[in-house]
Scaffold this motif. Structure first.
Motif, PDB file in Angstrom:
ATOM      1  N   LYS A  37      53.016  42.024  29.269  1.00 23.71           N
ATOM      2  CA  LYS A  37      51.601  41.645  29.270  1.00 23.71           C
ATOM      3  C   LYS A  37      50.927  42.259  30.498  1.00 23.71           C
ATOM      4  O   LYS A  37      51.270  41.933  31.639  1.00 23.71           O
ATOM      5  CB  LYS A  37      51.429  40.126  29.300  1.00 23.71           C
ATOM      6  CG  LYS A  37      52.158  39.388  28.193  1.00 23.71           C
ATOM      7  CD  LYS A  37      51.634  39.754  26.823  1.00 23.71           C
ATOM      8  CE  LYS A  37      52.337  38.973  25.745  1.00 23.71           C
ATOM      9  NZ  LYS A  37      52.434  39.665  24.499  1.00 23.71           N
ATOM     10  N   ALA A  38      49.958  43.147  30.253  1.00 26.11           N
ATOM     11  CA  ALA A  38      49.229  43.804  31.335  1.00 26.11           C
ATOM     12  C   ALA A  38      48.387  42.789  32.106  1.00 26.11           C
ATOM     13  O   ALA A  38      47.823  41.867  31.518  1.00 26.11           O
ATOM     14  CB  ALA A  38      48.337  44.903  30.769  1.00 26.11           C
ATOM     15  N   ARG A  39      48.340  42.978  33.427  1.00 24.14           N
ATOM     16  CA  ARG A  39      47.546  42.100  34.285  1.00 24.14           C
ATOM     17  C   ARG A  39      46.595  42.943  35.130  1.00 24.14           C
ATOM     18  O   ARG A  39      46.773  44.143  35.275  1.00 24.14           O
ATOM     19  CB  ARG A  39      48.449  41.292  35.220  1.00 24.14           C
ATOM     20  CG  ARG A  39      49.395  40.359  34.498  1.00 24.14           C
ATOM     21  CD  ARG A  39      50.339  39.642  35.447  1.00 24.14           C
ATOM     22  NE  ARG A  39      51.077  40.602  36.257  1.00 24.14           N
ATOM     23  CZ  ARG A  39      51.310  40.471  37.570  1.00 24.14           C
ATOM     24  NH1 ARG A  39      50.857  39.426  38.225  1.00 24.14           N
ATOM     25  NH2 ARG A  39      51.990  41.374  38.231  1.00 24.14           N
ATOM     26  N   ASP A  40      45.620  42.292  35.707  1.00 25.87           N
ATOM     27  CA  ASP A  40      44.718  42.951  36.639  1.00 25.87           C
ATOM     28  C   ASP A  40      44.192  41.895  37.606  1.00 25.87           C
ATOM     29  O   ASP A  40      44.279  40.696  37.333  1.00 25.87           O
ATOM     30  CB  ASP A  40      43.556  43.629  35.907  1.00 25.87           C
ATOM     31  CG  ASP A  40      42.834  44.673  36.763  1.00 25.87           C
ATOM     32  OD1 ASP A  40      43.216  44.873  37.938  1.00 25.87           O
ATOM     33  OD2 ASP A  40      41.885  45.279  36.255  1.00 25.87           O
ATOM     34  N   ILE A  41      43.665  42.359  38.714  1.00 24.34           N
ATOM     35  CA  ILE A  41      43.099  41.463  39.716  1.00 24.34           C
ATOM     36  C   ILE A  41      41.582  41.546  39.631  1.00 24.34           C
ATOM     37  O   ILE A  41      41.019  42.639  39.638  1.00 24.34           O
ATOM     38  CB  ILE A  41      43.578  41.859  41.129  1.00 24.34           C
ATOM     39  CG1 ILE A  41      45.087  41.630  41.244  1.00 24.34           C
ATOM     40  CG2 ILE A  41      42.830  41.067  42.199  1.00 24.34           C
ATOM     41  CD1 ILE A  41      45.694  42.120  42.552  1.00 24.34           C
ATOM     42  N   ASP A  42      40.940  40.397  39.536  1.00 24.33           N
ATOM     43  CA  ASP A  42      39.489  40.323  39.580  1.00 24.33           C
ATOM     44  C   ASP A  42      39.103  40.527  41.047  1.00 24.33           C
ATOM     45  O   ASP A  42      39.245  39.622  41.874  1.00 24.33           O
ATOM     46  CB  ASP A  42      39.015  38.967  39.063  1.00 24.33           C
ATOM     47  CG  ASP A  42      37.506  38.817  39.065  1.00 24.33           C
ATOM     48  OD1 ASP A  42      36.834  39.355  39.968  1.00 24.33           O
ATOM     49  OD2 ASP A  42      36.996  38.141  38.155  1.00 24.33           O
ATOM     50  N   PHE A  43      38.649  41.746  41.367  1.00 19.38           N
ATOM     51  CA  PHE A  43      38.384  42.121  42.751  1.00 19.38           C
ATOM     52  C   PHE A  43      37.399  41.169  43.428  1.00 19.38           C
ATOM     53  O   PHE A  43      37.653  40.691  44.532  1.00 19.38           O
ATOM     54  CB  PHE A  43      37.862  43.563  42.813  1.00 19.38           C
ATOM     55  CG  PHE A  43      37.558  44.017  44.205  1.00 19.38           C
ATOM     56  CD1 PHE A  43      38.579  44.429  45.047  1.00 19.38           C
ATOM     57  CD2 PHE A  43      36.261  44.022  44.684  1.00 19.38           C
ATOM     58  CE1 PHE A  43      38.309  44.837  46.344  1.00 19.38           C
ATOM     59  CE2 PHE A  43      35.978  44.433  45.970  1.00 19.38           C
ATOM     60  CZ  PHE A  43      37.002  44.839  46.806  1.00 19.38           C
ATOM     61  N   LYS A  44      36.286  40.887  42.772  1.00 17.94           N
ATOM     62  CA  LYS A  44      35.261  40.025  43.378  1.00 17.94           C
ATOM     63  C   LYS A  44      35.798  38.625  43.653  1.00 17.94           C
ATOM     64  O   LYS A  44      35.548  38.048  44.701  1.00 17.94           O
ATOM     65  CB  LYS A  44      34.024  39.956  42.483  1.00 17.94           C
ATOM     66  CG  LYS A  44      33.222  41.236  42.479  1.00 17.94           C
ATOM     67  CD  LYS A  44      31.995  41.109  41.601  1.00 17.94           C
ATOM     68  CE  LYS A  44      31.234  42.415  41.566  1.00 17.94           C
ATOM     69  NZ  LYS A  44      30.052  42.343  40.696  1.00 17.94           N
ATOM     70  N   GLN A  45      36.539  38.080  42.699  1.00 18.68           N
ATOM     71  CA  GLN A  45      37.097  36.734  42.873  1.00 18.68           C
ATOM     72  C   GLN A  45      38.119  36.711  44.009  1.00 18.68           C
ATOM     73  O   GLN A  45      38.114  35.803  44.836  1.00 18.68           O
ATOM     74  CB  GLN A  45      37.743  36.250  41.572  1.00 18.68           C
ATOM     75  CG  GLN A  45      38.327  34.863  41.681  1.00 18.68           C
ATOM     76  CD  GLN A  45      39.061  34.419  40.418  1.00 18.68           C
ATOM     77  OE1 GLN A  45      38.970  35.056  39.380  1.00 18.68           O
ATOM     78  NE2 GLN A  45      39.781  33.328  40.511  1.00 18.68           N
ATOM     79  N   GLU A  81      43.496  53.135  29.732  1.00 20.53           N
ATOM     80  CA  GLU A  81      42.705  52.174  30.515  1.00 20.53           C
ATOM     81  C   GLU A  81      43.352  51.928  31.875  1.00 20.53           C
ATOM     82  O   GLU A  81      42.664  51.861  32.895  1.00 20.53           O
ATOM     83  CB  GLU A  81      42.581  50.843  29.763  1.00 20.53           C
ATOM     84  CG  GLU A  81      41.785  50.914  28.492  1.00 20.53           C
ATOM     85  CD  GLU A  81      40.308  51.143  28.735  1.00 20.53           C
ATOM     86  OE1 GLU A  81      39.759  50.607  29.721  1.00 20.53           O
ATOM     87  OE2 GLU A  81      39.700  51.877  27.938  1.00 20.53           O
ATOM     88  N   GLU A  82      44.664  51.789  31.877  1.00 17.35           N
ATOM     89  CA  GLU A  82      45.378  51.537  33.130  1.00 17.35           C
ATOM     90  C   GLU A  82      45.277  52.731  34.073  1.00 17.35           C
ATOM     91  O   GLU A  82      45.073  52.559  35.277  1.00 17.35           O
ATOM     92  CB  GLU A  82      46.854  51.219  32.858  1.00 17.35           C
ATOM     93  CG  GLU A  82      47.096  50.008  31.985  1.00 17.35           C
ATOM     94  CD  GLU A  82      46.534  48.717  32.548  1.00 17.35           C
ATOM     95  OE1 GLU A  82      46.412  48.566  33.786  1.00 17.35           O
ATOM     96  OE2 GLU A  82      46.205  47.828  31.740  1.00 17.35           O
ATOM     97  N   GLN A  83      45.428  53.927  33.534  1.00 20.02           N
ATOM     98  CA  GLN A  83      45.350  55.132  34.358  1.00 20.02           C
ATOM     99  C   GLN A  83      43.957  55.295  34.956  1.00 20.02           C
ATOM    100  O   GLN A  83      43.810  55.658  36.128  1.00 20.02           O
ATOM    101  CB  GLN A  83      45.739  56.362  33.544  1.00 20.02           C
ATOM    102  CG  GLN A  83      47.216  56.385  33.209  1.00 20.02           C
ATOM    103  CD  GLN A  83      47.589  57.465  32.214  1.00 20.02           C
ATOM    104  OE1 GLN A  83      46.813  57.843  31.340  1.00 20.02           O
ATOM    105  NE2 GLN A  83      48.815  57.971  32.343  1.00 20.02           N
TER     106      GLN A  83
END
Length: 114
Positions: A37-45, A81-83
């Motif tokens: 499962k791909a994850r990402d960090i919400d930069f602003k949060q 999208e990841e790249q």
């Protein structure tokens, strides 16, 4: 956060961008891992959490991505999208690092009396 008076928000931004780079790299590395499962960090949060001294910080701002189309094996990594996200984050990381290097140069010159 230590060093706020010298570097302001930029120190925290560099930390968040570095963590995000690791998360995105993990997504790319696991593009063919079944069920990943791909994850990402919400930069602003994450940045707001670090700056505000709130609990959770970057970990609380790390979310699972919602893919446009999940693969048959349950993997949610969309490689293009990841790249793209990785490249954009790398540029932003480098920009923040360049700003901080400039700031350190200013401080060094001021301390030397130049």
């Amino acid at each position: 956060m230590a060093g706020d008076s010298l570097f302001g928000i930029h120190g925290a931004a560099l930390e968040v961008r570095a963590q995000r780079m690791g998360v995105l790299a993990s997504n790319i590395a696991n593009a063919s891992t079944p069920g990943f499962k791909a994850r990402d960090i919400d930069f602003k949060q994450a940045l707001a959490s670090l700056e505000g001294g709130q609990g959770g910080g970057i970990a609380a701002a790390t979310k699972y991505r919602i893919p446009v189309q999940t693969s048959m094996d349950g993997n949610t990594v969309e490689l293009s999208e990841e790249q793209t996200a990785f490249a954009e984050n790398a540029i932003q990381y480098q920009s923040t690092l360049s700003f901080l290097n400039g700031r350190i140069g200013q401080i060094t010159r001021a301390l030397k009396g130049e």
